[in-house]
Design an enzyme around this catalytic site. Structure first.
Site, mmCIF file in Angstrom:
data_model
loop_
_atom_site.group_PDB
_atom_site.id
_atom_site.type_symbol
_atom_site.label_atom_id
_atom_site.label_comp_id
_atom_site.label_asym_id
_atom_site.label_seq_id
_atom_site.Cartn_x
_atom_site.Cartn_y
_atom_site.Cartn_z
ATOM 1 N N PHE A 1 0.800 -1.225 0.000
ATOM 2 C CA PHE A 1 0.000 0.000 0.000
ATOM 3 C C PHE A 1 0.832 1.273 0.000
ATOM 4 O O PHE A 1 0.462 2.255 -0.639
ATOM 5 C CB PHE A 1 -0.992 0.002 1.170
ATOM 6 C CG PHE A 1 -2.147 -0.891 0.881
ATOM 7 C CD1 PHE A 1 -3.147 -0.489 0.029
ATOM 8 C CD2 PHE A 1 -2.201 -2.162 1.405
ATOM 9 C CE1 PHE A 1 -4.191 -1.322 -0.297
ATOM 10 C CE2 PHE A 1 -3.245 -3.015 1.099
ATOM 11 C CZ PHE A 1 -4.244 -2.597 0.247
ATOM 12 N N GLU A 2 1.928 1.281 0.704
ATOM 13 C CA GLU A 2 2.751 2.492 0.747
ATOM 14 C C GLU A 2 3.610 2.631 -0.504
ATOM 15 O O GLU A 2 3.986 3.732 -0.872
ATOM 16 C CB GLU A 2 3.655 2.492 1.987
ATOM 17 C CG GLU A 2 2.915 2.672 3.296
ATOM 18 C CD GLU A 2 2.346 4.054 3.485
ATOM 19 O OE1 GLU A 2 2.697 4.992 2.739
ATOM 20 O OE2 GLU A 2 1.525 4.220 4.405
ATOM 21 N N GLY A 3 3.942 1.502 -1.110
ATOM 22 C CA GLY A 3 4.874 1.536 -2.223
ATOM 23 C C GLY A 3 6.288 1.723 -1.692
ATOM 24 O O GLY A 3 6.528 1.766 -0.484
#
Length: 168
Positions: free
Chosen positions: A14-16
């Site tokens: 999700f954060e990358g």
């Protein structure tokens, strides 16, 4: 407790993982983010980090949130999935350890109150309520909360990510 590899996998999904600073998707500006969801006054447009620094900062950031979640659950028994989900949630919205009773993050949230009361189904249902940024409901946050809920309920990272991918 520490975040498991399953939890880290969901967090990085999700954060990358970005070597160059980028603006907040909700505001188009502040707060600027780099690495794996790292924000702070030292992050600004044009900043670039190497992979080893990203790993170092992620470990430090996670340790901070693991400690804060540990403080908030105060010895209450938690499964690894529950701890991972609470830590990832706090990583994104904040731990909210302060004196007020305003739910600005995990600390004053109904999610935490239900968890501490042993209402795991009720706590799991609370993740979906945290889908807004800058006052707007965002698909990416709905997907992230679905994955956190799945981790909380004992799913693997692969299952949590799959559920998130089909969440509207």
């Amino acid at each position: 407790m520490k975040t498991s590899p399953e939890g880290r996998r969901v967090l990085e999904y999700f954060e990358g993982r970005e070597n160059a600073a980028y603006p907040d998707p909700a505001t188009g500006g502040d707060p600027w983010t780099i690495g794996v969801g790292h924000t702070g006054p030292e992050v600004f447009k044009g900043l670039v980090w190497m992979d080893d620094l990203i790993d170092e900062v992620l470990s430090s950031d996670l340790a901070k949130f693991e400690q804060q979640v540990g403080q908030l659950i105060n010895g209450h028994p938690a499964t690894q999935g529950q701890f991972d989900a609470l830590t990832l949630f706090a990583f994104n919205v904040g731990a909210d350890i302060d004196a007020d009773k305003i739910a600005e993050g995990l600390g004053d949230s109904t999610l935490l109150r239900k968890f501490l009361a042993g209402d795991m189904a009720g706590a799991a249902a609370e993740f979906a309520k945290w889908d807004k940024a800058a006052g707007k409901s965002m698909k990416g946050l709905r997907r992230r909360r679905a994955a956190e809920r799945e981790l909380f309920n004992g799913a693997t990272a692969a299952t949590a990510i799959r559920v998130a991918q089909i969440t509207e």
